[in-house]
Design a protein around this motif. Structure first.
Motif, PDB file in Angstrom:
ATOM      1  N   SER A  47      -8.294  16.196   2.611  1.00 11.60           N
ATOM      2  CA  SER A  47      -8.095  14.931   1.889  1.00 11.60           C
ATOM      3  C   SER A  47      -9.395  14.426   1.274  1.00 11.60           C
ATOM      4  N   GLN A  48     -10.533  14.680   1.971  1.00 10.66           N
ATOM      5  CA  GLN A  48     -11.827  14.251   1.441  1.00 10.66           C
ATOM      6  C   GLN A  48     -12.165  15.023   0.164  1.00 10.66           C
ATOM      7  N   TYR A  49     -11.923  16.338   0.194  1.00 10.54           N
ATOM      8  CA  TYR A  49     -12.178  17.154  -0.998  1.00 10.54           C
ATOM      9  C   TYR A  49     -11.242  16.738  -2.139  1.00 10.54           C
ATOM     10  N   PHE A  50      -9.987  16.459  -1.821  1.00 15.56           N
ATOM     11  CA  PHE A  50      -9.021  16.068  -2.845  1.00 15.56           C
ATOM     12  C   PHE A  50      -9.411  14.737  -3.486  1.00 15.56           C
ATOM     13  N   LYS A  51      -9.915  13.819  -2.660  1.00 15.78           N
ATOM     14  CA  LYS A  51     -10.343  12.523  -3.183  1.00 15.78           C
ATOM     15  C   LYS A  51     -11.439  12.704  -4.223  1.00 15.78           C
ATOM     16  N   TRP A  52     -12.427  13.542  -3.908  1.00 17.44           N
ATOM     17  CA  TRP A  52     -13.525  13.755  -4.850  1.00 17.44           C
ATOM     18  C   TRP A  52     -13.082  14.574  -6.066  1.00 17.44           C
ATOM     19  N   SER A  53     -12.060  15.389  -5.895  1.00 13.66           N
ATOM     20  CA  SER A  53     -11.525  16.119  -7.047  1.00 13.66           C
ATOM     21  C   SER A  53     -10.847  15.167  -8.028  1.00 13.66           C
ATOM     22  N   LEU A  54     -10.123  14.173  -7.481  1.00 14.04           N
ATOM     23  CA  LEU A  54      -9.516  13.162  -8.339  1.00 14.04           C
ATOM     24  C   LEU A  54     -10.595  12.365  -9.080  1.00 14.04           C
ATOM     25  N   VAL A  55     -11.674  12.038  -8.361  1.00 13.80           N
ATOM     26  CA  VAL A  55     -12.789  11.308  -8.983  1.00 13.80           C
ATOM     27  C   VAL A  55     -13.412  12.151 -10.094  1.00 13.80           C
ATOM     28  N   TYR A  56     -13.635  13.439  -9.802  1.00 10.26           N
ATOM     29  CA  TYR A  56     -14.242  14.308 -10.800  1.00 10.26           C
ATOM     30  C   TYR A  56     -13.337  14.455 -12.032  1.00 10.26           C
ATOM     31  N   GLY A  57     -12.033  14.581 -11.807  1.00  8.06           N
ATOM     32  CA  GLY A  57     -11.093  14.679 -12.923  1.00  8.06           C
ATOM     33  C   GLY A  57     -11.170  13.466 -13.830  1.00  8.06           C
ATOM     34  N   ALA A  58     -11.252  12.289 -13.227  1.00  5.55           N
ATOM     35  CA  ALA A  58     -11.356  11.056 -14.012  1.00  5.55           C
ATOM     36  C   ALA A  58     -12.681  11.008 -14.775  1.00  5.55           C
ATOM     37  N   ILE A  59     -13.766  11.421 -14.099  1.00  2.00           N
ATOM     38  CA  ILE A  59     -15.086  11.428 -14.751  1.00  2.00           C
ATOM     39  C   ILE A  59     -15.067  12.355 -15.964  1.00  2.00           C
ATOM     40  N   ALA A  60     -14.550  13.566 -15.779  1.00  2.27           N
ATOM     41  CA  ALA A  60     -14.541  14.557 -16.867  1.00  2.27           C
ATOM     42  C   ALA A  60     -13.711  14.071 -18.056  1.00  2.27           C
ATOM     43  N   VAL A  61     -12.575  13.444 -17.786  1.00  4.17           N
ATOM     44  CA  VAL A  61     -11.727  12.950 -18.867  1.00  4.17           C
ATOM     45  C   VAL A  61     -12.419  11.815 -19.618  1.00  4.17           C
ATOM     46  N   VAL A  62     -13.034  10.885 -18.887  1.00  3.60           N
ATOM     47  CA  VAL A  62     -13.718   9.758 -19.526  1.00  3.60           C
ATOM     48  C   VAL A  62     -14.882  10.243 -20.380  1.00  3.60           C
ATOM     49  N   ILE A  63     -15.684  11.167 -19.841  1.00  5.43           N
ATOM     50  CA  ILE A  63     -16.822  11.696 -20.602  1.00  5.43           C
ATOM     51  C   ILE A  63     -16.324  12.476 -21.820  1.00  5.43           C
ATOM     52  N   GLY A  64     -15.219  13.209 -21.653  1.00  2.60           N
ATOM     53  CA  GLY A  64     -14.636  13.915 -22.790  1.00  2.60           C
ATOM     54  C   GLY A  64     -14.195  12.967 -23.892  1.00  2.60           C
ATOM     55  N   MET A  65     -13.608  11.841 -23.515  1.00  2.00           N
ATOM     56  CA  MET A  65     -13.183  10.847 -24.497  1.00  2.00           C
ATOM     57  C   MET A  65     -14.388  10.197 -25.170  1.00  2.00           C
ATOM     58  N   MET A  66     -15.439   9.945 -24.405  1.00  3.94           N
ATOM     59  CA  MET A  66     -16.641   9.321 -24.971  1.00  3.94           C
ATOM     60  C   MET A  66     -17.385  10.259 -25.913  1.00  3.94           C
ATOM     61  N   SER A  67     -17.278  11.560 -25.685  1.00  3.06           N
ATOM     62  CA  SER A  67     -18.002  12.533 -26.515  1.00  3.06           C
ATOM     63  C   SER A  67     -17.115  13.184 -27.574  1.00  3.06           C
ATOM     64  N   SER A  68     -15.969  12.571 -27.870  1.00  5.58           N
ATOM     65  CA  SER A  68     -15.044  13.056 -28.909  1.00  5.58           C
ATOM     66  C   SER A  68     -14.509  14.452 -28.615  1.00  5.58           C
ATOM     67  N   PHE A  69     -14.425  14.792 -27.331  1.00  2.34           N
ATOM     68  CA  PHE A  69     -13.918  16.107 -26.938  1.00  2.34           C
ATOM     69  C   PHE A  69     -12.437  16.245 -27.274  1.00  2.34           C
ATOM     70  N   TYR A  70     -11.735  15.111 -27.348  1.00  2.00           N
ATOM     71  CA  TYR A  70     -10.298  15.140 -27.610  1.00  2.00           C
ATOM     72  C   TYR A  70      -9.966  14.771 -29.052  1.00  2.00           C
ATOM     73  N   SER A  71     -10.953  14.902 -29.947  1.00  2.00           N
ATOM     74  CA  SER A  71     -10.712  14.651 -31.371  1.00  2.00           C
ATOM     75  C   SER A  71      -9.893  15.796 -31.964  1.00  2.00           C
ATOM     76  N   PRO A  72      -9.327  15.633 -33.170  1.00  2.00           N
ATOM     77  CA  PRO A  72      -8.492  16.686 -33.777  1.00  2.00           C
ATOM     78  C   PRO A  72      -9.209  18.034 -33.839  1.00  2.00           C
ATOM     79  N   LYS A  73      -8.483  19.116 -33.507  1.00  2.00           N
ATOM     80  CA  LYS A  73      -9.078  20.449 -33.398  1.00  2.00           C
ATOM     81  C   LYS A  73      -8.681  21.388 -34.540  1.00  2.00           C
ATOM     82  N   ARG A  74      -7.794  20.950 -35.402  1.00  2.00           N
ATOM     83  CA  ARG A  74      -7.204  21.856 -36.385  1.00  2.00           C
ATOM     84  C   ARG A  74      -8.264  22.545 -37.255  1.00  2.00           C
ATOM     85  N   LYS A  75      -9.270  21.805 -37.673  1.00  2.00           N
ATOM     86  CA  LYS A  75     -10.286  22.372 -38.566  1.00  2.00           C
ATOM     87  C   LYS A  75     -11.443  23.025 -37.807  1.00  2.00           C
TER      88      LYS A  75
END
Length: 469
Positions: A47-75
């Protein structure tokens, strides 16, 4: 519709990234604590490892959004995604380690973290590659299209249209052109391209009547005074606007903008290897690869040296002056494939197919490219790189720089044993102009992954060179 689809894809990527991270948590936990390959027991509950995995998932998604990682990919190219994946997860790991230190969670297994991080990068890289290929396949079949209107039916607009037809995987369809000179354009234009729908004054009405997602401005310099009206009409309708500069032939494949004295400036020749970090990375790769190649090919080197010595009198190594980085000359090493020439003989001739100067063993070395092996020592000396534009003799450099546009751009980087042009079959007696186009693409789009790709293509395509004399 375009924006709605894009929002859906963005949300899908965010959810998929988060779940990929949690799946890799389970995989890493199993490999570390339950597979029997490593330590069996964890000092902390799952459960301790899972808790930190959830935290890491949230961190990675937020940083991805801040760095335009989820911007359009078509071009975008997939290689750009790879770099961004490494970047996002490197920053996310730093944030996670900071949080672990702050909350004194010191009992998290380091081996688990290593497996977890590598797994995250690999899993996200693989699933994104699969999704990109799937989307490209569906777009080629006509699904998920975006519709384009081109302003300007001149040479610039027609060239863009032809180029777009060569990339059906991007999923763009041109609906037509707008041009103020439509009465003067050939009646056959609509059969060879798409129809001219009207003049620039019809832009607002055309956007209203047709499902246009993007407007491409491909107008000549004298029409630049119309840009404010055009852009205002597009923005009022919520349509994306892209401008092809009339001077784009002078720009790199992927131009960048600098800010100078508060004004945006286009960098005419942006070269990734101008960055110190990239130069250090490439140089370290070159040294490691050259040492490995010399050790691996040492039996071949010895056999080639013996064959040269037995087939004709003279030195084993042939040294020839070539032009390298920053137009500085150096002596390039090759296995000698010709008979020793008289002192002062001309070095301004190409080798021909039945050149009488070649030895029989030398012809074999040339055909198999084995005569190039000593250039790994040029790499160690810093004269050359493993991958880069092929160097040329000073006489021909002076000739080509007057005849071939942008020829001297190749000297902004170290010359290579193989290159993007050579890995695509442009070796030996082939078009110099075509090679330069490939060389400039390599210089402007360099990455360590592109170097690996070129080396792989060179090996896969074989060393036999039918154009080598």
């Amino acid at each position: 519709m375009l924006r709605k689809n894009q929002r859906f894809l963005t949300q899908l990527y965010i959810i998929a990234d988060f779940f990929a991270i949690q799946i890799m948590f389970l995989m890493a936990y199993w490999m570390k604590f339950q597979s029997g390959w490593m330590q069996h027991e964890s000092p902390l509950p799952i459960s301790q490892y899972f808790k930190w995995s959830l935290v890491y998932g949230a961190i990675a998604v937020v940083i991805g959004m801040m760095s335009s990682f989820y911007s359009p990919k078509r071009k975008k190219r997939f290689i750009d995604d790879l770099f961004r994946i490494f970047q996002v997860h490197a920053i996310s790991l730093f944030v996670l380690l900071s949080l672990l230190f702050y909350f004194k969670a010191v009992h998290i297994s380091r081996e688990y973290l290593a497996i977890y991080m590598v797994g995250n990068v690999v899993a996200i890289m693989l699933y994104r590659f699969v999704i990109k290929r799937m989307l490209q396949h569906f777009r080629e079949k006509g699904y998920n299209k975006q519709f384009v209107l081109i302003l300007g039916a001149g040479s610039l607009g027609k060239r863009f249209y032809k180029n777009l037809l060569q990339h059906p995987e991007m999923g763009y369809e041109v609906l037509g052109f707008l041009d103020d000179q439509c009465d003067e354009i050939d009646e056959q234009f609509g059969k060879r391209y798409k129809p001219i729908l009207g003049t620039l004054d019809d832009l607002a009405a055309t956007i209203e009547q047709k499902p246009i997602d993007e407007v491409i401005i491909a107008l000549p310099l004298e029409a630049h005074h119309k840009f404010p009206t055009i852009i205002n009409a597009c923005e009022k309708a919520g349509v994306r606007t892209l401008i092809i500069p009339d001077f784009f032939d002078y720009l790199p494949a992927r131009p960048t903008f600098d800010n100078f004295a508060g004004m945006p400036l286009i960098n005419v020749r942006d070269i990734p290897l101008d960055l110190m970090s990239n130069r250090i990375l490439k140089r370290a790769f070159d040294i490691a690869f050259a040492l490995f190649a010399i050790v691996l090919t040492s039996p071949v080197l010895l056999i080639a040296a013996l064959g040269i010595k037995l087939s004709s009198p003279g030195p084993i190594i042939f040294k020839q002056e070539r032009v390298g980085l920053n137009r500085r000359n150096f002596m390039m090493f090759k296995f000698r494939s010709m008979r020793v020439q008289a002192q002062g003989s001309s070095d301004t001739k190409w080798t021909t197919e039945n050149d009488p100067r070649k030895t029989k063993f030398g012809s074999f070395l040339r055909k198999t490219s084995l005569d190039e092996l000593p250039q790994f020592f040029n790499v160690l000396l810093g004269h050359m790189s493993i991958v880069g534009p092929r160097p040329e003799r000073p006489f021909f450099v002076d000739q080509f720089k007057e005849e071939i546009p942008k020829y001297m751009v190749k000297h902004h980087v170290r010359p290579g044993i193989t290159g993007w042009a050579q890995s695509n079959g442009l070796r030996g007696d082939t078009s110099i102009e075509e090679r330069i186009r490939y060389d400039i693409f390599y210089i402007e789009n360099w990455s360590i992954l592109l170097d690996v790709k070129i080396i792989w293509k060179t090996v896969i395509n074989g060393f036999i060179n039918k154009n080598a004399y």
